[in-house]
Scaffold this active site. Structure first.
Site, PDB file in Angstrom:
ATOM      1  N   ASN A   1       0.871  -1.176   0.000  1.00 56.28           N
ATOM      2  CA  ASN A   1       0.000   0.000   0.000  1.00 56.28           C
ATOM      3  C   ASN A   1       0.911   1.230   0.000  1.00 56.28           C
ATOM      4  OD1 ASN A   1      -1.776   2.063   0.479  1.00 56.28           O
ATOM      5  ND2 ASN A   1      -2.411   1.357   2.514  1.00 56.28           N
ATOM      6  N   TRP A   2       1.060   1.825  -1.167  1.00 47.57           N
ATOM      7  CA  TRP A   2       1.993   2.950  -1.295  1.00 47.57           C
ATOM      8  C   TRP A   2       1.437   4.229  -0.673  1.00 47.57           C
ATOM      9  CZ3 TRP A   2       4.165   2.549  -7.041  1.00 47.57           C
ATOM     10  CH2 TRP A   2       4.817   1.298  -7.168  1.00 47.57           C
ATOM     11  N   LYS A   3       0.183   4.220  -0.297  1.00 48.94           N
ATOM     12  CA  LYS A   3      -0.467   5.401   0.304  1.00 48.94           C
ATOM     13  C   LYS A   3      -0.228   6.629  -0.600  1.00 48.94           C
ATOM     14  CE  LYS A   3      -0.139   3.145   4.755  1.00 48.94           C
ATOM     15  NZ  LYS A   3      -0.018   3.245   6.200  1.00 48.94           N
TER      16      LYS A   3
ATOM     17  N   HIS B   1      -9.435   1.248   4.998  1.00 44.08           N
ATOM     18  CA  HIS B   1      -8.174   1.460   5.714  1.00 44.08           C
ATOM     19  C   HIS B   1      -8.408   2.449   6.858  1.00 44.08           C
ATOM     20  CE1 HIS B   1      -4.060   2.551   6.612  1.00 44.08           C
ATOM     21  NE2 HIS B   1      -3.678   1.459   5.966  1.00 44.08           N
TER      22      HIS B   1
ATOM     23  N   GLU C   1      -6.796   4.832   7.820  1.00 41.91           N
ATOM     24  CA  GLU C   1      -6.526   6.227   7.454  1.00 41.91           C
ATOM     25  C   GLU C   1      -7.692   6.844   6.696  1.00 41.91           C
ATOM     26  OE1 GLU C   1      -2.750   5.517   5.576  1.00 41.91           O
ATOM     27  OE2 GLU C   1      -1.875   5.020   7.510  1.00 41.91           O
TER      28      GLU C   1
ATOM     29  N   GLY D   1       2.697   2.403  10.754  1.00 46.61           N
ATOM     30  CA  GLY D   1       3.643   3.499  10.562  1.00 46.61           C
ATOM     31  C   GLY D   1       4.390   3.902  11.809  1.00 46.61           C
TER      32      GLY D   1
ATOM     33  N   SER E   1       3.617  -2.022  10.348  1.00 45.09           N
ATOM     34  CA  SER E   1       5.073  -2.108  10.579  1.00 45.09           C
ATOM     35  C   SER E   1       5.662  -3.470  10.207  1.00 45.09           C
ATOM     36  CB  SER E   1       5.415  -1.739  12.030  1.00 45.09           C
ATOM     37  OG  SER E   1       5.038  -0.394  12.286  1.00 45.09           O
TER      38      SER E   1
ATOM     39  N   GLY F   1       2.937  -0.901   4.303  1.00 40.99           N
ATOM     40  CA  GLY F   1       3.100   0.492   3.937  1.00 40.99           C
ATOM     41  C   GLY F   1       4.559   0.810   3.676  1.00 40.99           C
ATOM     42  N   GLY F   2       5.235   1.328   4.698  1.00 40.97           N
ATOM     43  CA  GLY F   2       6.598   1.837   4.556  1.00 40.97           C
ATOM     44  C   GLY F   2       7.566   0.908   3.849  1.00 40.97           C
TER      45      GLY F   2
HETATM   46  P1  13P Z   1       3.212   0.471   7.665  1.00 43.49           P
HETATM   47  O1  13P Z   1       3.710  -0.847   7.074  1.00 43.49           O
HETATM   48  O2  13P Z   1       3.959   1.648   7.184  1.00 43.49           O
HETATM   49  O3  13P Z   1       3.097   0.360   9.160  1.00 43.49           O
HETATM   50  O4  13P Z   1       1.707   0.651   7.120  1.00 43.49           O
HETATM   51  C1  13P Z   1       0.812  -0.381   7.244  1.00 43.49           C
HETATM   52  C2  13P Z   1      -0.425  -0.066   6.491  1.00 43.49           C
HETATM   53  O5  13P Z   1      -1.174   0.806   6.856  1.00 43.49           O
HETATM   54  C3  13P Z   1      -0.670  -0.817   5.257  1.00 43.49           C
HETATM   55  O6  13P Z   1      -1.961  -0.580   4.765  1.00 43.49           O
END
Ligand code: 13P
Length: 270
Positions: A9-11, A95, A97, A188, A228, A249-250
Site C-alpha cells: 500500500n503505497w499510500k 483502511h 486512514e 507506521g 510495521s 506500507g513503509g
Molecule cells: P506500515 O507498514 O507503514 O506500518 O503501514 C501499514 C499499512 O497501513 C498498510 O496498509
C-alpha cells in the site's frame, strides 16, 4: 491451501516517475513469482503507469479506495469501473486512514457528504458490495485503536468490523474477499504487533467469518496482517497459521525491502 499475498500500500507516495522506478524495481526482483500473489497499490494518479510497468508479469494492481456509485457529481471520488479500466484487480477498502474518526461516525450523520466520504462500518460494506459487483477483489481492513486495545476491547471491536463488512455478501462475494487486520497503533509506528498476538487476532477473525459464512469460506479466506511489517519481523508473522500475508506500507516503498517480504511469503509455503 491458502496462497500467500504480499500487498504494497503505497499510500500518498510516488509521483509517476517514482512509481515507474519502484514498479520496475519490484518487477526485477519478483516479477515472475508464482507461489505468492504480489499486489501493488499505488496512488490513483500512478495506476496506469504501474499497470503498464507490470504488464507481462505476475504482479497484480490494486486501488487504495473507491466510491460505491458508478458515476456522478462526487468530486474527487473514483468508481470501481474506473479502477477496473486502469487494470486493477484488487482494491483496499476501509483502511484506518480513511475511516472517519476511526469508524465511530454516527450513522445519523451519514446524510452528510463529509461523513459519507469518511468510512464507517456501513460505508465500508457498501464499498465492498460495489467492488464485488464490478468484479474487483476487495482487501478490507479492520483493526483496533490503541485505547481500545488498552481497554481490552480488541476482539469485540475487530469482530464487529468483520461482521459489518460481511453483512449481506453472498458466498461468491465472500470467496473473493481478502481481510486485512491492521491494528491502528502498529501502522507506521515501527511498533509491530507481536506475531503470536497478531496470529491470535487473525484466528479470531477466521472464527467470525466461520460463524457468519460457514467453515469452508472461513478456511479459504486469506487474512493479512498489516502494521510495521518489515524484513526482520515478516518471518515470524508468516509462520502463524492464520496469517496469510501482509498489507505493507513503509517497507513496500523500497524494492529491496518489499522484495525481501515477497521472498518470505514464498518461503512460508514450503
Ligand atoms: P506500515 O507498514 O507503514 O506500518 O503501514 C501499514 C499499512 O497501513 C498498510 O496498509
Amino acid at each position: 491451501m491458502r496462497k500467500p499475498i504480499m500487498a504494497g500500500n503505497w499510500k500518498m507516495n510516488c509521483d509517476n516517475d517514482e512509481a515507474q522506478a519502484l514498479a520496475d524495481g519490484v518487477l526485477a526482483r519478483a516479477g515472475q513469482v508464482e507461489d505468492a500473489t504480489v499486489i501493488l497499490c499505488p496512488p490513483a494518479t500512478a495506476l496506469t503507469t504501474v499497470h503498464a510497468a507490470i504488464a507481462n508479469s505476475n504482479i497484480k494492481l490494486g486501488g487504495q479506495n473507491l466510491f460505491w456509485e458508478e458515476a456522478g457529481a462526487f468530486t474527487g471520488e473514483i468508481s470501481a469501473k474506473m479502477l477496473l479500466a486502469c487494470g486493477c484487480e484488487y482494491v483496499i477498502i476501509g483502511h484506518s486512514e480513511r475511516r472517519g474518526r476511526f469508524g465511530t461516525v454516527d450513522e445519523a450523520d451519514a446524510e452528510d457528504l463529509a461523513a459519507i466520504f469518511s468510512d464507517t462500518d456501513a460505508t465500508v460494506n457498501r464499498k465492498v458490495r460495489a467492488a464485488l459487483a464490478a468484479g474487483l477483489r476487495p482487501i478490507v481492513c479492520c483493526g483496533e485503536l490503541l485505547s481500545e486495545r488498552q481497554a481490552g476491547k480488541t476482539d469485540g471491536v475487530v469482530a464487529a468490523q468483520v461482521r459489518a463488512m460481511l453483512d449481506g455478501i453472498d458466498d461468491e462475494g465472500v470467496a473473493n474477499m481478502v481481510i486485512a487486520y491492521e491494528p491502528v497503533w502498529a501502522i507506521g509506528t515501527g511498533e509491530v504487533c507481536d506475531a503470536d498476538e497478531a496470529g491470535r487476532v487473525c484466528g479470531m477473525i477466521r472464527d467470525v467469518v466461520e460463524q457468519a459464512c460457514g467453515p469452508e469460506l472461513a478456511e479459504d479466506m486469506q487474512i493479512l496482517y498489516g502494521g510495521s511489517v518489515k524484513p526482520d519481523n515478516v518471518e515470524g508473522l508468516m509462520a502463524m497459521t492464520d496469517i496469510d500475508g501482509g498489507l505493507v506500507g513503509g517497507a513496500s516503498l523500497k524494492a529491496d525491502s518489499f522484495g525481501a517480504l515477497i521472498e518470505a511469503a514464498v518461503a512460508s509455503v514450503r
